[in-house]
Each structure stands twice: as C-alpha cells, then as structure tokens.
Design a protein around this motif. Structure first.
Motif, PDB file in Angstrom:
ATOM      1  N   ARG A 228       0.829  -1.211   0.000  1.00  0.00           N
ATOM      2  CA  ARG A 228       0.000   0.000   0.000  1.00  0.00           C
ATOM      3  C   ARG A 228       0.864   1.262   0.000  1.00  0.00           C
ATOM      4  N   GLN A 229       1.944   1.245   0.771  1.00  0.00           N
ATOM      5  CA  GLN A 229       2.844   2.395   0.770  1.00  0.00           C
ATOM      6  C   GLN A 229       3.472   2.593  -0.607  1.00  0.00           C
ATOM      7  N   THR A 230       3.849   1.491  -1.243  1.00  0.00           N
ATOM      8  CA  THR A 230       4.460   1.578  -2.568  1.00  0.00           C
ATOM      9  C   THR A 230       3.456   2.059  -3.603  1.00  0.00           C
ATOM     10  N   SER A 253      12.495   1.103  -1.263  1.00  0.00           N
ATOM     11  CA  SER A 253      12.457   1.278   0.184  1.00  0.00           C
ATOM     12  C   SER A 253      11.363   0.436   0.824  1.00  0.00           C
ATOM     13  N   LEU A 254      11.709  -0.199   1.919  1.00  0.00           N
ATOM     14  CA  LEU A 254      10.723  -0.972   2.666  1.00  0.00           C
ATOM     15  C   LEU A 254       9.710  -0.061   3.358  1.00  0.00           C
ATOM     16  N   LEU A 255      10.027   1.210   3.472  1.00  0.00           N
ATOM     17  CA  LEU A 255       9.121   2.167   4.121  1.00  0.00           C
ATOM     18  C   LEU A 255       8.338   2.996   3.103  1.00  0.00           C
ATOM     19  N   GLY A 256       8.452   2.676   1.833  1.00  0.00           N
ATOM     20  CA  GLY A 256       7.717   3.434   0.826  1.00  0.00           C
ATOM     21  C   GLY A 256       8.290   4.814   0.571  1.00  0.00           C
ATOM     22  N   GLN A 290       6.557   2.345 -14.662  1.00  0.00           N
ATOM     23  CA  GLN A 290       6.943   2.371 -13.249  1.00  0.00           C
ATOM     24  C   GLN A 290       5.952   1.659 -12.321  1.00  0.00           C
ATOM     25  N   PRO A 291       4.640   1.885 -12.476  1.00  0.00           N
ATOM     26  CA  PRO A 291       3.709   1.177 -11.578  1.00  0.00           C
ATOM     27  C   PRO A 291       3.794  -0.338 -11.697  1.00  0.00           C
ATOM     28  N   ASN A 292       3.950  -0.861 -12.908  1.00  0.00           N
ATOM     29  CA  ASN A 292       4.053  -2.313 -13.088  1.00  0.00           C
ATOM     30  C   ASN A 292       5.385  -2.845 -12.575  1.00  0.00           C
ATOM     31  N   VAL A 293       6.444  -2.061 -12.736  1.00  0.00           N
ATOM     32  CA  VAL A 293       7.741  -2.478 -12.208  1.00  0.00           C
ATOM     33  C   VAL A 293       7.678  -2.563 -10.681  1.00  0.00           C
ATOM     34  N   ALA A 294       7.011  -1.626 -10.067  1.00  0.00           N
ATOM     35  CA  ALA A 294       6.865  -1.672  -8.612  1.00  0.00           C
ATOM     36  C   ALA A 294       6.149  -2.947  -8.181  1.00  0.00           C
ATOM     37  N   PHE A 295       5.126  -3.330  -8.937  1.00  0.00           N
ATOM     38  CA  PHE A 295       4.394  -4.563  -8.627  1.00  0.00           C
ATOM     39  C   PHE A 295       5.305  -5.773  -8.797  1.00  0.00           C
TER      40      PHE A 295
END
Length: 491
Positions: A228-230, A253-256, A290-295
């Motif tokens: 959710r943070q990402t 980042s693990l903290l978004g 970018q959004p798909n790479v994040a996923f």
C-alpha cells in the motif's frame, strides 16, 4: 558518539547496527581532504531538531568522513534490470549514527565516504555533479510532500575522482527513518540464511511495523503494508511526472520512500514511453512502466518472505499473494484520486477516469509540457471559452483540445465548481516548478566553477514548488540545449 550543538548522534539499542556482522560491516569512512561546505538544507536540519549553529568545524569534519569513529555499511542483494544480481550492499554509503527528535529516530548516512566491502569494483566515492542532483531532488520531493529520504548537506573536497572524466569528490549526508530495502530480505532468503532472515523480520516489526505482529500471518501483513505504501508512492511519482530511472529491487524502500537518486528525471514534453536513464537500453524503467515495475518488485519481496510464513511450504505463498492484491487495488484508486485533485474535482463521478485519461492522451499526442499544462489548466474559464486561449495554444491540435475542454466544462458545471476556488485548489497540487534536468545542470555548472550560490537559490525555489517563482525561467519551457542532456547510472 558525536555531539552536535544540543543533540547527540548515537546508536539505538533497537537500530539495525545492533543486528551483527551477518548484516553489516563496521569500518571507518575514508577521510576527504580539505573539506568544505557546499550546500545545506535548513528544512532538513529543523526536522532533525538541529539549531542554526549546527554547522560547526567539528560537524564539517564528521560529515566529510574525518570524524575518526567507525560507521557501518549493510549487505543486501537484489534484481537489477529484472536480473538477479547477487550480493550487493552499501558500496559507497556509510551509516554514522542516529538522531532522535520528537519521538522519531533518523539515521544519518554519508554517501560517497569511500570503499566498503560491498563496493565491488567501485571507489566508494561520489562526485559533486551527482551529489548536487541528489541533494536538490531529495529536498524538492519533500517539498512536494512525496515520501523520500532527505539530504542534510553536501560537503566537497578537492579529491579527484574518475568517472567519464576527472571530477571532484563530494559527500551527501542522507537522512531517513531507515534505509532498509527490498534487497535486504532478498539477500538472506536467496542464500538460505533463514535465522538471519527471521532476525531481520523481527527487527522490522519492532522498529517499523509493530501493528503487523498481531496479524494472523505477520509476514503477509507486512507485505500488505509495504504494498500500500508503494502504491501511494507510485501514484505520487506519476502525478508529478517523476521518473526514478533505476527501479531495481535494491533501490526500493521498505518504508515506501523515494530512495537512491541517480538517473532520475522530471517530465518535460509528455511522453508516457520516456526513458530518463540513458543506461536503460530496453526501456524497462520508462515512465509508464513504473507502476508495473513496482508490482514486479513487490513480487520479488513476497518470494523472499515465503520462509517466514508458518505451515506447509507449498501453501506459504497463498497469504502473500493475497497481500499483493492490495497493490492492485490501491494503485488505481490512489492514481485516480490524484488526477481528480489535479483537475480540481471535488465529487467522484464515473466519467472522471476517462476524462483524466483523455487529458493525458491529449498531452501525449502533442508532447505538451507536462508541468506547464497542468499548471495552466488551473486558469481554465468554465464560462467564457475565449478566455482559455493561453491553455489552448499549448496544443498543436486545437480542435482536440476544444473537444476535451467542452467535456471538462460540463464536468465542472456538474458539481457547480467555482473557477476561483477550483484554481486555487489546483495550484496547491500542480507545482509551478520541478527539478528539471536543465535547472540542476545550471547549478552543477556554477558549482564546478566554485560558485555554490545557484544551489542555494534553486533550493529555495524548490522548497516552495507551488508558488510562482521570482525568475519566470524557473517555470518556463526548457531551453533547446536541455534536449542534449543525458543522465545515466553514473549520474
């Protein structure tokens, strides 16, 4: 233990540095000769609780790697450009301690402080050019209210460093609650270091996600939180036209937070396929991807968390896959919310997504300047069509704009929008100024001649991105020469 005026830089009993040698290596920074101040952020200093007198000679020595005491560099692994890269780590970053202020602990990290065991073939140094870019963008993103690591200052040195050419060295003092990355979990999972993986997980729960401990499957709860943070972070990036350039799992980042400013860029003429990183030959990290790479990166994190799920191994992935669905649900919602705000819409109507998408298609069709077009749209007159000539003239296809404008006008009337109020709202979310490459380049060129004044001036402008700048050129179309600028992984 180092003391700034009124504050102590120390190590927390709950900090990452207490995890042990499997996680990090203790070592001193390599001193930078003849250090000098280049730039500093008062906004970041205030976040840390530092007074106006913090830039002492002792602080200059400490933040240039000349403090004499050891720091530490952490080990992690990761996928780079979609390929498993094996062991990585803090190759040119050294953690030097923490500051606690108003109940929040902040890690301080020197980027460019010399070789570490994880430098591989590198020299562990950073150069003035890349340090200026990271410093300015860190603080610019914070001013845009986008989660990010911060930059307290840059110190410089006459030490010569070879990149594409010989440049002078610099060190950025980076600040964050944590620099934990997806790659930290990947490292221990990939090497079957399960006790260390569990220890890292306990550290993250204790320090950053205590609410996840009470969940039925804590690892899945953590993944859902990170997802959710990402998702929120990706929506923030897309909304302002920011491109990270190198979204490897070790840079997530693990903290978004937005982490590791290298070949980043802000969109000029809108092109969804734009690749800001000259080293990204396949376009993996293009703006629209970018959004798909994040996923994809979240899937890699989920894979690393499988050993932490109790029960039969073949079923361990099920709660993690369910947790990943939170990203698929959150990102479209977060993105549409930002687009509504950028369009000045208050109500939520079914046609909003299509209206926003068609506006973006309109921008893309003519490579219209992203930041300027959104900013001009705040002046849209919903009553008198002729008053919109300045916006209309941004587009090569005027008739296409006219068709979209009629739909936008109808949508505004549907919620009885008042132009003045709407325009004011839009100007609070559509920045007038972002850190375009040519603005950063101007500061870099001045600094290379020993004049750091442009860094300070530009920082002040970027700290108020929603205000019209004193110099109109800061918010104007980029000059022709800007099209020749290239940034790469060495940036």
């Amino acid at each position: 233990m180092h003391v700034f005026p009124g504050l102590t830089l120390s190590r927390s009993p709950l900090g990452f540095s207490r995890l042990g040698p499997e996680f990090l290596t203790e070592l001193p920074p390599e001193p930078a000769p003849a250090p000098h101040w280049v730039a500093h952020s008062e906004a970041c200093a205030q976040r840390l609780g530092l007074g106006s007198d913090w830039r002492t000679p002792q602080a200059l020595e400490l933040l240039s790697g000349n403090g004499g005491e050891s720091g530490w560099a952490s080990v992690y692994s990761g996928h780079q450009f979609g390929v498993w890269a094996g062991q990585l780590g803090d190759g040119r970053a050294l953690h030097v301690g923490e500051i606690e202020h108003q109940g929040q602990r902040y890690e301080l990290q020197l980027k460019g402080a010399g070789r570490t065991p994880y430098s591989r073939m590198g020299d562990g140094r950073a150069v003035l050019r890349s340090s200026i870019r990271e410093f300015l963008c860190s603080e610019a993103m914070a001013a845009l209210a986008i989660p990010t690591t911060r930059a307290l200052c840059i110190t410089g040195s006459p030490l010569r460093v070879r990149r594409e050419e010989i440049e002078t060295a610099a060190i950025v003092t980076r600040v964050a609650p944590s620099f934990l990355r997806f790659g930290h979990f990947e490292h221990f999972a990939h090497h079957d270091l399960l006790p260390q993986l569990a220890q890292l997980f306990e550290h993250v729960l204790d320090r950053h996600a205590p609410e996840c401990r009470e969940a039925e499957v804590p690892a899945a709860a953590l993944l859902e939180k990170v997802s959710r943070q990402t998702a929120s972070l990706m929506a923030d990036w897309q909304a302002v036209g920011f491109m990270h350039g190198v979204m490897n799992t070790d840079n997530m980042s693990l903290l978004g937070l937005t982490l590791d400013y290298g070949p980043f860029g802000f969109m000029d003429g809108f092109d969804p396929g734009h690749i800001c990183n000259h080293s990204d030959h396949q376009g993996r990290y293009a703006y629209a991807r970018q959004p798909n790479v994040a996923f994809w990166n979240l899937h890699a994190l989920a894979q690393a968390l499988i050993p932490l799920v109790p029960g039969e191994p073949e079923k361990a992935s099920e709660p993690l896959l369910a947790a990943l669905e939170s990203y698929r649900e959150a990102f479209p919602r977060e993105m549409l919310g930002r687009l509504r705000a950028k369009l000045g819409l208050l109500a939520e109507l079914p046609q909003d997504r299509e209206l926003a998408d068609d506006w973006l298609k309109l921008l893309a069709a003519g490579r219209t300047d992203f930041t300027i077009a959104w900013r001009h749209l705040a002046r849209f007159d919903s009553q008198v069509e002729a008053e919109n000539a300045a916006i209309r003239d941004l587009f090569l296809d005027r008739e296409a704009f006219d068709a979209w404008a009629r739909r936008y006008r109808e949508r505004l009337l549907a919620e009885a929008s008042l132009d003045a109020e709407r325009g004011a709202r839009m100007n609070r979310v559509n920045p007038a100024v972002v850190l375009r490459n040519h603005l950063a380049e101007g500061a870099i060129r001045s600094a290379s001649e020993g004049d750091f004044g442009e860094i300070e001036r530009l920082l002040k402008v970027l700290e108020r991105p929603y205000d019209e700048p004193v110099l109109a050129s800061d918010a104007a179309l980029p000059p022709d020469w800007a099209a020749q600028l290239e940034v790469s992984c060495s940036s």
